[in-house]
Motif scaffolding. Structure first.
Motif, PDB file in Angstrom:
ATOM      1  N   TRP A  72      51.944  43.384  40.304  1.00  0.00           N
ATOM      2  CA  TRP A  72      52.840  42.230  40.047  1.00  0.00           C
ATOM      3  C   TRP A  72      53.709  41.892  40.997  1.00  0.00           C
ATOM      4  O   TRP A  72      53.680  40.702  41.444  1.00  0.00           O
ATOM      5  CB  TRP A  72      53.549  42.506  38.773  1.00  0.00           C
ATOM      6  CG  TRP A  72      54.483  41.449  38.346  1.00  0.00           C
ATOM      7  CD1 TRP A  72      55.703  41.473  38.491  1.00  0.00           C
ATOM      8  CD2 TRP A  72      54.363  40.365  37.461  1.00  0.00           C
ATOM      9  NE1 TRP A  72      56.610  40.270  38.132  1.00  0.00           N
ATOM     10  CE2 TRP A  72      55.360  39.646  37.500  1.00  0.00           C
ATOM     11  CE3 TRP A  72      53.220  39.465  37.390  1.00  0.00           C
ATOM     12  CZ2 TRP A  72      55.709  38.317  36.816  1.00  0.00           C
ATOM     13  CZ3 TRP A  72      53.186  38.181  36.827  1.00  0.00           C
ATOM     14  CH2 TRP A  72      54.560  37.602  36.751  1.00  0.00           C
ATOM     15  N   HIS A  73      54.339  42.967  41.826  1.00  0.00           N
ATOM     16  CA  HIS A  73      55.465  42.675  42.596  1.00  0.00           C
ATOM     17  C   HIS A  73      54.875  42.333  43.954  1.00  0.00           C
ATOM     18  O   HIS A  73      55.265  41.449  44.597  1.00  0.00           O
ATOM     19  CB  HIS A  73      56.361  43.771  42.543  1.00  0.00           C
ATOM     20  CG  HIS A  73      57.321  43.822  41.714  1.00  0.00           C
ATOM     21  ND1 HIS A  73      58.442  43.134  41.277  1.00  0.00           N
ATOM     22  CD2 HIS A  73      57.371  44.985  40.661  1.00  0.00           C
ATOM     23  CE1 HIS A  73      58.977  43.367  40.257  1.00  0.00           C
ATOM     24  NE2 HIS A  73      58.438  44.604  39.851  1.00  0.00           N
ATOM     25  N   ARG A  74      53.751  42.948  44.223  1.00  0.00           N
ATOM     26  CA  ARG A  74      53.204  42.600  45.612  1.00  0.00           C
ATOM     27  C   ARG A  74      52.124  41.674  45.655  1.00  0.00           C
ATOM     28  O   ARG A  74      51.824  41.035  46.671  1.00  0.00           O
ATOM     29  CB  ARG A  74      52.432  43.935  46.154  1.00  0.00           C
ATOM     30  CG  ARG A  74      53.578  45.102  46.228  1.00  0.00           C
ATOM     31  CD  ARG A  74      54.677  44.748  47.156  1.00  0.00           C
ATOM     32  NE  ARG A  74      55.728  46.013  47.313  1.00  0.00           N
ATOM     33  CZ  ARG A  74      56.897  45.734  47.963  1.00  0.00           C
ATOM     34  NH1 ARG A  74      56.962  44.964  48.661  1.00  0.00           N
ATOM     35  NH2 ARG A  74      57.452  46.811  47.971  1.00  0.00           N
ATOM     36  N   VAL A  75      51.242  41.333  44.595  1.00  0.00           N
ATOM     37  CA  VAL A  75      50.147  40.502  44.711  1.00  0.00           C
ATOM     38  C   VAL A  75      50.254  39.452  43.586  1.00  0.00           C
ATOM     39  O   VAL A  75      50.139  38.055  44.146  1.00  0.00           O
ATOM     40  CB  VAL A  75      48.936  41.257  44.348  1.00  0.00           C
ATOM     41  CG1 VAL A  75      47.838  40.202  44.249  1.00  0.00           C
ATOM     42  CG2 VAL A  75      48.727  42.218  45.276  1.00  0.00           C
ATOM     43  N   LEU A  76      50.671  39.546  42.442  1.00  0.00           N
ATOM     44  CA  LEU A  76      50.540  38.658  41.345  1.00  0.00           C
ATOM     45  C   LEU A  76      51.618  37.388  41.507  1.00  0.00           C
ATOM     46  O   LEU A  76      51.326  36.471  41.488  1.00  0.00           O
ATOM     47  CB  LEU A  76      50.639  39.013  39.941  1.00  0.00           C
ATOM     48  CG  LEU A  76      49.443  40.028  39.641  1.00  0.00           C
ATOM     49  CD1 LEU A  76      49.106  40.541  38.141  1.00  0.00           C
ATOM     50  CD2 LEU A  76      47.815  38.887  39.891  1.00  0.00           C
ATOM     51  N   ALA A  77      52.740  38.082  41.713  1.00  0.00           N
ATOM     52  CA  ALA A  77      54.078  37.291  41.905  1.00  0.00           C
ATOM     53  C   ALA A  77      54.147  36.309  43.003  1.00  0.00           C
ATOM     54  O   ALA A  77      54.034  35.022  43.113  1.00  0.00           O
ATOM     55  CB  ALA A  77      55.353  38.015  41.512  1.00  0.00           C
ATOM     56  N   PRO A  78      53.670  36.869  44.398  1.00  0.00           N
ATOM     57  CA  PRO A  78      53.567  35.959  45.249  1.00  0.00           C
ATOM     58  C   PRO A  78      52.431  34.870  45.252  1.00  0.00           C
ATOM     59  O   PRO A  78      52.442  33.786  45.508  1.00  0.00           O
ATOM     60  CB  PRO A  78      53.204  36.926  46.294  1.00  0.00           C
ATOM     61  CG  PRO A  78      54.091  38.039  46.253  1.00  0.00           C
ATOM     62  CD  PRO A  78      53.720  38.299  44.935  1.00  0.00           C
ATOM     63  N   LEU A  79      51.367  35.446  44.710  1.00  0.00           N
ATOM     64  CA  LEU A  79      50.121  34.463  44.587  1.00  0.00           C
ATOM     65  C   LEU A  79      50.284  33.428  43.691  1.00  0.00           C
ATOM     66  O   LEU A  79      50.007  32.204  43.568  1.00  0.00           O
ATOM     67  CB  LEU A  79      48.927  35.314  43.996  1.00  0.00           C
ATOM     68  CG  LEU A  79      47.760  34.545  43.828  1.00  0.00           C
ATOM     69  CD1 LEU A  79      47.100  33.928  45.099  1.00  0.00           C
ATOM     70  CD2 LEU A  79      46.655  35.476  43.113  1.00  0.00           C
ATOM     71  N   GLY A  80      51.173  34.019  42.468  1.00  0.00           N
ATOM     72  CA  GLY A  80      51.494  32.797  41.359  1.00  0.00           C
ATOM     73  C   GLY A  80      52.684  31.769  42.017  1.00  0.00           C
ATOM     74  O   GLY A  80      52.474  30.500  41.707  1.00  0.00           O
ATOM     75  N   TYR A  81      53.471  32.181  42.862  1.00  0.00           N
ATOM     76  CA  TYR A  81      54.403  31.196  43.522  1.00  0.00           C
ATOM     77  C   TYR A  81      53.614  30.217  44.333  1.00  0.00           C
ATOM     78  O   TYR A  81      53.780  29.020  44.496  1.00  0.00           O
ATOM     79  CB  TYR A  81      55.383  31.970  44.208  1.00  0.00           C
ATOM     80  CG  TYR A  81      56.348  32.651  43.750  1.00  0.00           C
ATOM     81  CD1 TYR A  81      56.727  32.362  42.242  1.00  0.00           C
ATOM     82  CD2 TYR A  81      56.903  33.750  44.191  1.00  0.00           C
ATOM     83  CE1 TYR A  81      57.649  33.153  41.609  1.00  0.00           C
ATOM     84  CE2 TYR A  81      57.870  34.604  43.393  1.00  0.00           C
ATOM     85  CZ  TYR A  81      58.148  34.362  41.956  1.00  0.00           C
ATOM     86  OH  TYR A  81      58.895  34.862  41.197  1.00  0.00           O
ATOM     87  N   GLY A  82      52.600  30.886  44.976  1.00  0.00           N
ATOM     88  CA  GLY A  82      51.877  29.947  45.992  1.00  0.00           C
ATOM     89  C   GLY A  82      50.728  29.156  45.239  1.00  0.00           C
ATOM     90  O   GLY A  82      50.813  27.794  45.557  1.00  0.00           O
TER      91      GLY A  82
END
Length: 310
Positions: A72-82
């Motif tokens: 969540w912290h390393r992949v999903l959250a940045p991907l979700g922001y993008g």
């Protein structure tokens, strides 16, 4: 409670014969069916809680929580922001602005033209048709239509409404009341049976627990207290403690023997326990072991053999 309250809230009327005839057989049958189901349900619920507490929760914490947190912290959250930024940009520049331009430049002028066309191309002819054609024609057709409508209403009332009312009043209403009573009694019977099954299940569990304590727990405790504990004490006092003391004595004797052998070897090599004495002024040069010549700086050799001294 005053007499006025009793008049306002009369006691409920007793149940009828149908309720009394349905209640007891239904409850007996439902209790006989529900008790095994409730006992199986309680056993499965206990096994599920134990499995969840001992296996699933530790396994879930070890296999899912840490990787999912990192994901969540390393992949999903940045991907979700993008993805959110890209979606906002696409909506803004791909839908909102083109839609606004289409609304202002195309749809508003087209709607105004269609409104003018409807107002002057459809409304005016429709008004003329209503005033000069449909109103006179309706005046001619209304009277026969009224007569025909009254006949149709009478026929429908005589052939449909009256039989349907009689069917509802004399057949469906009593049948519905009977079904309501039966359904209510069945629901109440299931509730009572579920509670009774709970009592039976708990009593069965207590009986199994008492039986296990009597058949397994007490014999095991007696065997541990009367057999295992004395045997263990005898093994400890007769074998373990003497073996431990013998091992300690042997280790101490071996340590003393090694220390004595090392001291004897040191005496044989240097002639004393204190090491080599320094040779100062006025001291007599010592002889080497087994020789009559003197060597400057050598430790004086003992006059007695180390084997005789030891």
């Amino acid at each position: 409670m005053s007499g006025m309250d009793l008049e306002k809230h009369p006691p409920p009327a007793p149940d009828g014969c149908l309720v009394a005839a349905v209640r007891i057989p239904v409850r007996i049958v439902v209790v006989a069916v529900v008790v095994p189901v409730r006992m199986v349900w309680d056993v499965l619920a206990l096994c599920a809680r134990t499995f969840d507490r001992t296996v699933l929760r530790p396994l879930g914490r070890a296999l899912f929580v840490i990787p999912l947190t990192w994901l969540w912290h390393r992949v999903l959250a940045p991907l979700g922001y993008g993805v959110a930024w890209l979606a906002a940009a696409l909506v803004t520049y791909g839908l909102v602005r083109p839609g606004g331009w289409l609304w202002r430049r195309v749809l508003v002028p087209l709607g105004r033209g269609l409104a003018w066309l409807v107002a002057y191309g459809v409304v005016v002819p429709a008004r003329w048709l209503w005033r000069w054609v449909l109103v006179p024609l309706g005046a001619v057709v209304v009277w026969p239509a009224r007569v025909l409508g009254a006949v149709v209403v009478w026929l429908v009332g005589a052939l449909v409404v009256a039989p349907a009312g009689a069917l509802y009043r004399w057949v469906l209403t009593p049948l519905g009341r009977a079904l309501v009573v039966v359904g209510r009694e069945v629901a109440d019977a299931f509730g009572v049976a579920w509670r009774v099954a709970g009592y039976v299940s708990r009593a069965f569990g207590r009986a199994v627990k008492w039986l296990a304590r009597q058949l397994v727990g007490r014999p095991a405790a007696w065997f541990y207290r009367e057999v295992c504990t004395p045997v263990g004490h005898r093994l400890r006092d007769g074998l373990w403690l003497p073996a431990r003391d013998a091992a300690r004595g042997a280790l101490t004797a071996a340590r003393e023997t090694l220390h004595r052998a090392r001291r004897d070897a040191w005496r044989a090599l240097v002639g004393g326990e204190a090491g080599v004495r320094p040779v100062g002024e006025g001291s007599v040069p010592a002889r080497t072991l087994g020789s009559t010549t003197t060597v400057p700086g050598a430790a004086p050799a003992p006059e007695v053999s180390p084997h005789q001294r030891g």
